[in-house]
Design an enzyme around this catalytic site. Structure first.
Site, PDB file in Angstrom:
ATOM      1  N   GLU A 167      17.640  41.049  -8.208  1.00 18.09           N
ATOM      2  CA  GLU A 167      18.264  41.397  -9.231  1.00 18.09           C
ATOM      3  C   GLU A 167      17.797  40.897 -10.531  1.00 18.09           C
ATOM      4  O   GLU A 167      18.275  40.064 -11.318  1.00 18.09           O
ATOM      5  CB  GLU A 167      19.591  41.337  -8.852  1.00 18.09           C
ATOM      6  CG  GLU A 167      20.189  41.877  -7.841  1.00 18.09           C
ATOM      7  CD  GLU A 167      21.954  41.592  -7.375  1.00 18.09           C
ATOM      8  OE1 GLU A 167      21.343  40.507  -8.100  1.00 18.09           O
ATOM      9  OE2 GLU A 167      22.088  42.608  -6.855  1.00 18.09           O
ATOM     10  N   GLU A 252      22.861  46.442  -0.764  1.00 19.15           N
ATOM     11  CA  GLU A 252      24.573  45.370  -1.009  1.00 19.15           C
ATOM     12  C   GLU A 252      25.278  45.762  -0.887  1.00 19.15           C
ATOM     13  O   GLU A 252      25.710  46.406  -2.402  1.00 19.15           O
ATOM     14  CB  GLU A 252      24.072  43.958  -1.726  1.00 19.15           C
ATOM     15  CG  GLU A 252      22.643  43.003  -1.870  1.00 19.15           C
ATOM     16  CD  GLU A 252      22.987  41.810  -2.722  1.00 19.15           C
ATOM     17  OE1 GLU A 252      24.759  41.765  -3.453  1.00 19.15           O
ATOM     18  OE2 GLU A 252      22.344  41.200  -2.930  1.00 19.15           O
TER      19      GLU A 252
END
Length: 649
Positions: A167, A252
Site C-alpha cells: 500500500e 485485502e
C-alpha cells in the site's frame, strides 16, 4: 504426500483477464494468516481449517524484524521458521501468496522494520531511496529472496506470487513520500533474485490518486484492496484504470477490522461479509480475505497507528472467520457455504476447536520494584548508559519494551516547579526516590508535565514504556522511543542521565528475590504505585491446554510465563480495553512442571500487601469490554480524535 509436477508455470493472461496455472485458467480464493502471530505448534491446525473452508491459497506477510532484530543476527527457527511454514501449507495443499515487504504494515511493530536501523541513523527516511534505509533493505532481501526462490510454484513450491512493498500509495496520502525510484529498485531486486519468470505484484487502496498513482510501477501487476461491497464494478474500477487487462484481484477483502486500546472492539457482520464475498466471486474476482485468522501480538509485536498515536492491543482477533485462538465461528461457516458455490469443498471434516481450560486463581506475590530488580531485568551485556542528555532507546540497544531514565537532582526545588517531559515516547512513569509522582503521556498536551518539589540528591526515575513503533503512514519516520528531547524543571535543562534497559521477560523468579518488606511505594493521590514485579505459580499440569489469563483487577502491564523457556504473553490494560483476557496457548505451558506467571504491573496492583493479589485463568476469551468503565470516551476526549474516521490499511 504432495506430488510436484514438472515444467510448472504460473502466468498472467492479460487478454483473457485471468491467471493461468500450467496453461489452465486459475482463480484463487485465499485467506490471510500470519505465522508470526501463531505458535508453530498450531500452524497445521490453522492451515487445515483454512483448507476445510474451501480456500485454495493463503496470503502471508514476512515481518523483517521478526527474523532480524539485530543487524548481525538472523533467526529462522522454531516459531520463526518461514520456510517450514510455507512447506506446511504445501503439505495441506494450499498455495501461498507472499507479501515480502520490506514494509508490511499489518498493525505489526514498525511495519516490520528492524529498529536497529534507527540506532544507525535516527533520521532515516523509510520507504525511499534514503542511503541508510536502502543499504539494509538490500542486505535483507539478499538473504530472504534466495530462501524463497526454490519455493516458487514454477520451481516446485507453493508460492504463486510475491508482493513488493505494501500500500505504498497510502504513504503519500498520510504525508509520506512517492518515490518511484524506490519502487523500481524493489522491482529490479525481486526479479534479479527470484528470476524473470516470477510473478511480482503490488497492493494499494482502490483510489486512483495517490494510492495507485504512487503505488504502481511498470512491470509489476497492480492489485487493490477494499471493504465489503455489493458494487464490484465500482470497487474494481480503479484497478481497471491502471490495469486495463488482467485478473481482478482484491488482495485485502476485510472480514473484520483492527482494534486500538481504549476503543470499542471492531466487528463486521457476517451477513454483509458473506453477501459481498458471494457478489465478488460471482463477478469472477480473485479474493484474499484479510484476516482469515488474526492471531496474537505476543510480546511487544503490536504496532501503533498514526496520526494520533493509537497502539494496537495484544489480541489481533480481527473478528475473523477463525478466532484469535483458531476456533471456528459462525462467520467461518457462512463464508464456507459461499465458497462452496464456486470452489469444490475438499472432502475433509472441519478440524475440531482446540480444548480451552479454566485453571482458576493463583496467588501473585510482590517480588520487588523495578528499581529493586534493575539488574535482573536486563542482559549482563547491557550496561547502563550515561549521557549529558537523555538518549533514545534504540541508541542503547533497547528496541522494544521499557527503559528507565535516571537523574540525580543537583539542587533543591522547595517550591512547586514544572517538570516537563515533552519528548516522552510513549508513556512515562515518574518517580522521586521510587515514590510515584505522576504519569506523562505522548501527544497529550495536558499530560507532558508535572508539578513537583524536590531536594538536592534525590533520584528522579522515569520508567518509559515503548507501546509499539508506529506501523502506518509518515509516522514511521522519526520513530525513536524513550525520551527524545531534553527534560526541564522550570527553565533549567536537567543534565547527566543514566539509562537502563528494562526487560521483564528476562526476570528469573527465585525464593530469595521476594522482597521481605513486601510493598511498593504509592503516590500521594493513591493513583499509582512504583512499577513492580509480581510472581505466581501454576500447579503442574499433566496435559496443559489453551487458556486465557484474566487480569481484570489489575491495571496495566506485561505478562510472562516461564518454565524451561520464557514466553512473553503480551500487554494487558483492562482499564482501557477492549481486550481484557490474554490468550495463553498450550505450547507455552510446560507439562509436568510448575509454570511461573510474572506480571510487570505499571500502575496499580489489586492488593497493597506482599501477598494476596491473584490472577485467574479462564476458558473463554474477553476482547470486547473494559474493566473499569467507558475509558474509550476519555481517550477520545483527551486526544480529540475518533480512529474510525481514518482508514489505516
Amino acid at each position: 504426500m504432495h506430488v510436484v509436477k514438472a515444467n510448472r508455470t504460473f502466468t498472467i493472461d492479460y487478454d483473457n483477464n485471468m491467471f493461468r496455472m500450467d496453461g489452465k485458467p486459475f482463480r484463487y480464493v485465499s485467506g490471510s494468516i500470519h505465522y508470526s502471530r501463531i505458535p508453530s505448534y498450531y500452524w497445521k491446525d490453522r492451515l487445515q481449517k483454512m483448507k476445510a473452508a474451501g480456500l485454495n491459497a493463503i496470503q502471508v506477510y514476512v515481518p523483517w524484524n521478526f527474523h532480524q532484530m539485530e543487524e548481525n543476527e538472523l533467526n529462522f527457527e522454531g516459531d520463526k521458521d518461514l520456510v517450514g511454514f510455507i512447506k506446511q501449507a504445501q503439505e495441506v495443499d494450499l498455495f501461498v501468496i507472499l507479501r515480502a515487504g520490506p514494509y508490511i504494515c499489518g498493525e505489526w511493530d514498525f511495519g516490520g522494520f528492524p529498529p536497529y536501523i534507527l540506532a544507525k541513523n535516527p533520521n532515516t527516511i523509510f520507504r525511499t531511496m534514503d542511503s541508510t534505509y536502502i543499504k539494509y533493505v538490500d542486505k535483507w532481501l539478499e538473504v530472504l529472496y534466495p530462501m524463497l526462490k526454490p519455493l516458487l510454484y514454477i520451481n516446485g513450491g507453493p508460492v504463486l506470487m510475491v508482493q513488493i512493498e505494501n500500500e505504498y500509495g497510502s504513504y503519500k496520502r498520510t504525508g509520506g513520500y512517492c518515490d518511484h525510484d524506490y519502487m523500481r529498485h524493489l522491482r529490479n531486486k525481486a526479479f534479479s533474485l527470484l528470476g524473470k519468470n516470477a510473478v511480482i505484484f503490488t497492493t494499494d487502496g482502490n483510489h486512483d490518486s495517490p494510492e495507485l498513482k504512487c503505488g504502481t510501477i511498470e512491470g509489476v501487476y497492480a492489485t487493490i484492496d477494499f471493504h465489503p461491497t455489493l458494487d464490484p464494478k465500482k470497487a474494481f474500477q480503479p484497478q481497471r484504470d491502471w490495469e486495463p487487462k488482467g485478473p481482478l484481484v482484491n488482495s485485502e477483502f476485510y472480514t473484520g477490522w483492527l482494534d486500538h486500546w481504549g476503543f470499542k472492539h471492531s466487528t463486521t457482520g457476517l451477513d454483509i461479509v458473506a453477501k459481498s464475498l458471494d457478489v465478488l466471486l460471482a463477478y469472477g474476482a480473485n479474493i484474499n480475505m484479510y484476516m482469515f485468522e488474526g492471531g496474537t501480538n505476543f510480546g511487544y509485536w503490536n504496532g501503533a497507528n498514526y496520526p494520533a498515536f493509537l497502539p494496537v492491543p495484544t489480541s489481533y482477533d480481527y473478528d475473523g472467520p477463525l478466532t484469535e485462538a483458531g476456533d471456528v465461528t459462525d462467520k467461518y461457516l457462512a463464508l464456507r457455504q459461499v465458497i462452496s458455490k464456486y470452489v469444490k469443498t475438499p472432502p475433509m471434516p472441519i478440524p475440531a476447536n482446540t480444548p480451552k481450560m479454566a485453571y482458576g486463581k493463583i496467588e501473585m506475590k510482590f517480588a520487588g520494584t523495578v528499581q529493586d530488580l534493575l539488574d535482573k531485568l536486563r542482559k549482563p551485556s547491557q550496561k547502563p548508559v550515561t549521557a549529558t542528555y537523555p538518549v533514545y532507546m534504540q541508541a542503547f540497544g533497547q528496541y522494544q519494551g521499557y527503559a528507565l531514565y535516571r537523574h540525580i537532582f543537583k539542587q533543591d526545588y522547595p517550591t512547586a516547579q514544572n517538570l516537563s517531559v515533552v519528548g516522552i515516547r510513549d508513556r512515562g512513569y515518574v518517580m522521586i526516590d521510587q515514590v510515584p509522582v505522576g504519569l506523562v503521556i505522548r501527544e497529550r498536551i495536558h499530560n507532558l508535565s508535572l508539578s513537583i518539589t524536590t531536594k538536592k540528591g534525590q533520584t528522579l526515575d522515569i520508567l518509559v514504556e515503548n507501546q509499539g513503533h508506529i506501523n502506518f503512514g509518515s509516522g514511521i519516520n522519526n520513530n525513536t522511543k524513550g525520551i527524545i528531547h531534553n527534560v526541564t524543571i522550570g527553565t533549567t535543562i536537567l543534565t547527566d542521565w543514566e539509562m537502563y534497559p528494562v526487560s521483564p521477560e528476562l526476570y528469573v523468579p527465585s525464593t530469595d528475590t521476594v522482597k521481605s518488606t513486601g510493598t511498593p511505594y504509592y503516590s500521594k493521590d493513591g493513583r499509582f504505585m512504583t512499577p513492580s514485579i509480581y510472581v505466581g505459580q501454576m500447579p503442574a499440569l499433566t496435559d496443559p491446554q489453551d487458556t486465557y489469563l484474566d487480569p481484570t483487577t489489575w491495571s496495566k502491564g506485561q505478562t510472562i510465563i516461564t518454565s524451561n523457556m520464557a514466553y512473553n504473553i503480551g500487554r494487558y490494560w483492562p482499564i482501557a480495553g477492549p481486550q481484557i483476557r490474554l490468550f495463553v496457548p498450550k505450547p507455552y505451558l510446560a507439562p509436568n512442571t510448575v509454570n511461573n506467571v510474572i506480571m510487570f504491573e505499571l500502575e496499580m496492583a489489586p492488593c497493597k500487601t506482599q501477598a494476596g493479589c491473584t490472577v485467574e485463568f479462564k476458558d473463554e476469551p474477553l476482547i470486547n469490554a473494559t474493566a473499569h468503565g467507558p475509558y474509550h470516551k476519555l481517550m477520545s476526549q483527551e486526544i480529540g480524535y475518533n480512529y474510525k474516521w481514518h482508514s489505516f490499511h
